[in-house]
Motif scaffolding. Sequence first.
Motif, PDB file in Angstrom:
ATOM      1  N   ILE A  85       0.871  -1.180   0.000  1.00 55.50           N
ATOM      2  CA  ILE A  85       0.000   0.000   0.000  1.00 55.50           C
ATOM      3  C   ILE A  85       0.908   1.229   0.000  1.00 55.50           C
ATOM      4  O   ILE A  85       1.670   1.453   0.940  1.00 55.50           O
ATOM      5  CB  ILE A  85      -0.920   0.035   1.237  1.00 55.50           C
ATOM      6  CG1 ILE A  85      -1.751  -1.258   1.330  1.00 55.50           C
ATOM      7  CG2 ILE A  85      -1.826   1.262   1.205  1.00 55.50           C
ATOM      8  CD1 ILE A  85      -2.669  -1.317   2.551  1.00 55.50           C
ATOM      9  N   VAL A 102      -5.964   4.988   2.438  1.00 59.11           N
ATOM     10  CA  VAL A 102      -5.487   3.709   2.984  1.00 59.11           C
ATOM     11  C   VAL A 102      -6.686   2.800   3.270  1.00 59.11           C
ATOM     12  O   VAL A 102      -6.685   1.618   2.905  1.00 59.11           O
ATOM     13  CB  VAL A 102      -4.668   3.938   4.276  1.00 59.11           C
ATOM     14  CG1 VAL A 102      -4.305   2.620   4.938  1.00 59.11           C
ATOM     15  CG2 VAL A 102      -3.395   4.734   3.964  1.00 59.11           C
ATOM     16  N   ASP A 103      -7.710   3.367   3.903  1.00 59.51           N
ATOM     17  CA  ASP A 103      -8.900   2.580   4.238  1.00 59.51           C
ATOM     18  C   ASP A 103      -9.552   2.004   2.986  1.00 59.51           C
ATOM     19  O   ASP A 103      -9.958   0.839   2.950  1.00 59.51           O
ATOM     20  CB  ASP A 103      -9.937   3.450   4.973  1.00 59.51           C
ATOM     21  CG  ASP A 103      -9.455   3.831   6.363  1.00 59.51           C
ATOM     22  OD1 ASP A 103      -8.380   3.352   6.767  1.00 59.51           O
ATOM     23  OD2 ASP A 103     -10.148   4.619   7.036  1.00 59.51           O
ATOM     24  N   ALA A 106      -7.577  -0.806   1.625  1.00 59.12           N
ATOM     25  CA  ALA A 106      -7.743  -1.991   2.477  1.00 59.12           C
ATOM     26  C   ALA A 106      -9.040  -2.715   2.095  1.00 59.12           C
ATOM     27  O   ALA A 106      -9.065  -3.949   2.002  1.00 59.12           O
ATOM     28  CB  ALA A 106      -7.762  -1.577   3.948  1.00 59.12           C
ATOM     29  N   ASN A 121       2.480  -2.056   4.387  1.00 57.35           N
ATOM     30  CA  ASN A 121       2.211  -0.638   4.347  1.00 57.35           C
ATOM     31  C   ASN A 121       3.493   0.156   4.271  1.00 57.35           C
ATOM     32  O   ASN A 121       4.317   0.117   5.168  1.00 57.35           O
ATOM     33  CB  ASN A 121       1.422  -0.233   5.582  1.00 57.35           C
ATOM     34  CG  ASN A 121       0.753   1.082   5.324  1.00 57.35           C
ATOM     35  OD1 ASN A 121       1.018   1.735   4.317  1.00 57.35           O
ATOM     36  ND2 ASN A 121      -0.099   1.499   6.231  1.00 57.35           N
ATOM     37  N   THR A 129      -1.955   1.965  12.555  1.00 57.86           N
ATOM     38  CA  THR A 129      -2.604   1.735  11.262  1.00 57.86           C
ATOM     39  C   THR A 129      -2.482   0.282  10.793  1.00 57.86           C
ATOM     40  O   THR A 129      -3.369  -0.234  10.111  1.00 57.86           O
ATOM     41  CB  THR A 129      -2.055   2.702  10.198  1.00 57.86           C
ATOM     42  OG1 THR A 129      -2.242   4.026  10.681  1.00 57.86           O
ATOM     43  CG2 THR A 129      -2.773   2.561   8.875  1.00 57.86           C
ATOM     44  N   THR A 130      -1.390  -0.385  11.162  1.00 59.70           N
ATOM     45  CA  THR A 130      -1.245  -1.793  10.770  1.00 59.70           C
ATOM     46  C   THR A 130      -2.448  -2.578  11.290  1.00 59.70           C
ATOM     47  O   THR A 130      -3.084  -3.338  10.562  1.00 59.70           O
ATOM     48  CB  THR A 130       0.069  -2.365  11.356  1.00 59.70           C
ATOM     49  OG1 THR A 130       1.143  -1.530  10.934  1.00 59.70           O
ATOM     50  CG2 THR A 130       0.332  -3.780  10.887  1.00 59.70           C
ATOM     51  N   ARG A 132      -5.312  -1.311  12.172  1.00 57.17           N
ATOM     52  CA  ARG A 132      -6.531  -0.791  11.562  1.00 57.17           C
ATOM     53  C   ARG A 132      -6.779  -1.456  10.204  1.00 57.17           C
ATOM     54  O   ARG A 132      -7.896  -1.877   9.903  1.00 57.17           O
ATOM     55  CB  ARG A 132      -6.356   0.723  11.399  1.00 57.17           C
ATOM     56  CG  ARG A 132      -7.480   1.442  10.686  1.00 57.17           C
ATOM     57  CD  ARG A 132      -7.040   2.889  10.515  1.00 57.17           C
ATOM     58  NE  ARG A 132      -7.941   3.673   9.710  1.00 57.17           N
ATOM     59  CZ  ARG A 132      -8.601   4.732  10.160  1.00 57.17           C
ATOM     60  NH1 ARG A 132      -8.469   5.114  11.403  1.00 57.17           N
ATOM     61  NH2 ARG A 132      -9.391   5.415   9.367  1.00 57.17           N
ATOM     62  N   VAL A 133      -5.710  -1.571   9.403  1.00 58.72           N
ATOM     63  CA  VAL A 133      -5.836  -2.201   8.083  1.00 58.72           C
ATOM     64  C   VAL A 133      -6.242  -3.664   8.256  1.00 58.72           C
ATOM     65  O   VAL A 133      -7.109  -4.184   7.546  1.00 58.72           O
ATOM     66  CB  VAL A 133      -4.511  -2.068   7.288  1.00 58.72           C
ATOM     67  CG1 VAL A 133      -4.514  -2.937   6.039  1.00 58.72           C
ATOM     68  CG2 VAL A 133      -4.265  -0.607   6.912  1.00 58.72           C
ATOM     69  N   GLN A 134      -5.643  -4.307   9.244  1.00 52.60           N
ATOM     70  CA  GLN A 134      -5.955  -5.703   9.523  1.00 52.60           C
ATOM     71  C   GLN A 134      -7.448  -5.875   9.826  1.00 52.60           C
ATOM     72  O   GLN A 134      -8.117  -6.753   9.282  1.00 52.60           O
ATOM     73  CB  GLN A 134      -5.137  -6.157  10.727  1.00 52.60           C
ATOM     74  CG  GLN A 134      -5.277  -7.609  11.023  1.00 52.60           C
ATOM     75  CD  GLN A 134      -3.963  -8.175  11.588  1.00 52.60           C
ATOM     76  OE1 GLN A 134      -3.022  -7.436  11.854  1.00 52.60           O
ATOM     77  NE2 GLN A 134      -3.913  -9.465  11.766  1.00 52.60           N
ATOM     78  N   VAL A 149      -0.538  -8.250   7.962  1.00 51.39           N
ATOM     79  CA  VAL A 149      -0.262  -6.861   7.605  1.00 51.39           C
ATOM     80  C   VAL A 149       1.067  -6.467   8.247  1.00 51.39           C
ATOM     81  O   VAL A 149       1.300  -6.726   9.427  1.00 51.39           O
ATOM     82  CB  VAL A 149      -1.390  -5.908   8.061  1.00 51.39           C
ATOM     83  CG1 VAL A 149      -1.126  -4.493   7.569  1.00 51.39           C
ATOM     84  CG2 VAL A 149      -2.742  -6.396   7.561  1.00 51.39           C
TER      85      VAL A 149
END
Length: 435
Positions: A85, A102-103, A106, A121, A129-130, A132-134, A149
């Motif tokens: 990303i 980013v969202d 994802a 990322n 954020t790691t 959050r993406v997960q 992630v």
Amino acid sequence: MGSLDCCVIGTGYVGLVTGACLADLGHSVVCADRDEAKVAGLATGEVPIYEAGLETVVRRNLEAGRLRFTSDINEAVGESELVFITVDTPSDAEGRADLTNVDEVAREIAAAINGYKVIINKSTVPVGTTKRVQRIIEEAMPEYHEFDVVSNPEFLREGTAVADFKNPSRVVVGSDSQKAIDRMLELYEPMSARVMITDPVSAEMVKYASNAFLATKVSYINAIANLCEVVGADVIEVARGMGHDERIGRQFLMAGPGFGGSCFPKDCRALLHIAREHDYSFDLLEGVLQVNTEQHERMVDKIRRLAGAGDDLAGKVIGLLGLAFKANTDDTRESPAVYVARGLIQDGATVLVFDPEAMERAREELEGASFMADAYDAAQGADVLVLLTEWDEFKWLDYGRVMELMRCPVILDTRNWLDAKALRKLGFTYEGVGR
Ligand code: UDX
């Protein structure tokens, strides 16, 4: 070492350099971007940014079939095991990194996932954020597939991006999964780089902490430069003396008009925001940004004084050499040169500008300036000529000719870039920063 199937989502600076350089390492890379026109250009080897050596690497790998471009993110993710990303995380009004892009990526990855993936990322993102993406992927995945992630911040500089990517001071990998770590080690194996494995949150913090520290170094030397001016010292000598101490180091001690670019200002603001959210008042970093803003303003004050102007600059002609935030890039994002130009225009000056690469991008953000064909045209009739970006070619101008063109032979060299002695000998009034 095997070749890994990688996909890079987002073809901005970091994405394009990452994709092209990973292909150069022998991996099979597909770069995906929503912008179809950009993808079409890239597919023919047309690189939309000015970055030394990048186009060569892109073309070489396109021809070798290791690099492809597509606007079909779904397909790109489907066929890759490693998914990068690399999208923009601009500042929002409060300085917070805006994670909309980013969202969204994802969610797109979640929709396309069809087997084990390592999602990496590289964008500079807030701590957490790691995870959050997960979470987003877990929630949006139509059917379960294993994935990890990883945080793998990128430290490349514009202007030397390809070389920085290939010879990094370190590669930071933040992950709790051994399976993902093994893939990352395999990915970077051909580079023989120093790889540091840590947890995701620390990896995310390394990026902010590094950029904010470098920004601090620049603001520190600028503050010292301002002090040098009043006590009669020369900041170049002072920085030289400091830099010999290996604990301090020689780099990032060049006084100037303040730092700019797409990273330092934004990342300092984002880190301040993170601190505020956790009730920590990071006064030191507030000061770094304040010194930086004041440094832009100081340059305008210097110009006003050198032009012999009173309350405003009406009737004065100011020539500006350089618009990019530093040399060897066409990037004008948060460029001190643009801030200075705006300040002068606001003060009523006639502002003539020239930059070897950044004219097109500056035009969008600089209304009211006259864009000239070359440096000599920018000096035509000027009361003060101001060097704002340290392009090499500005060193080698025919300053005798420049003098004849100017209304008053006055030069402000905000990068301490030119030969002060030679210019004074020619009859210029020369002023630098901190000397
Ligand atoms: C920076 C980081 O260096 C890089 O690791 C990160 O990945 C992205 O942000 P970049 O923004 O490309 O890279 O530029 P950099 O070369 O670091 O310069 C940043 C700003 O500081 C420029 O405006 C530059 O002119 C200024 N600067 C730098 C100084 O004024 N003095 C110095 O001594 C060094």
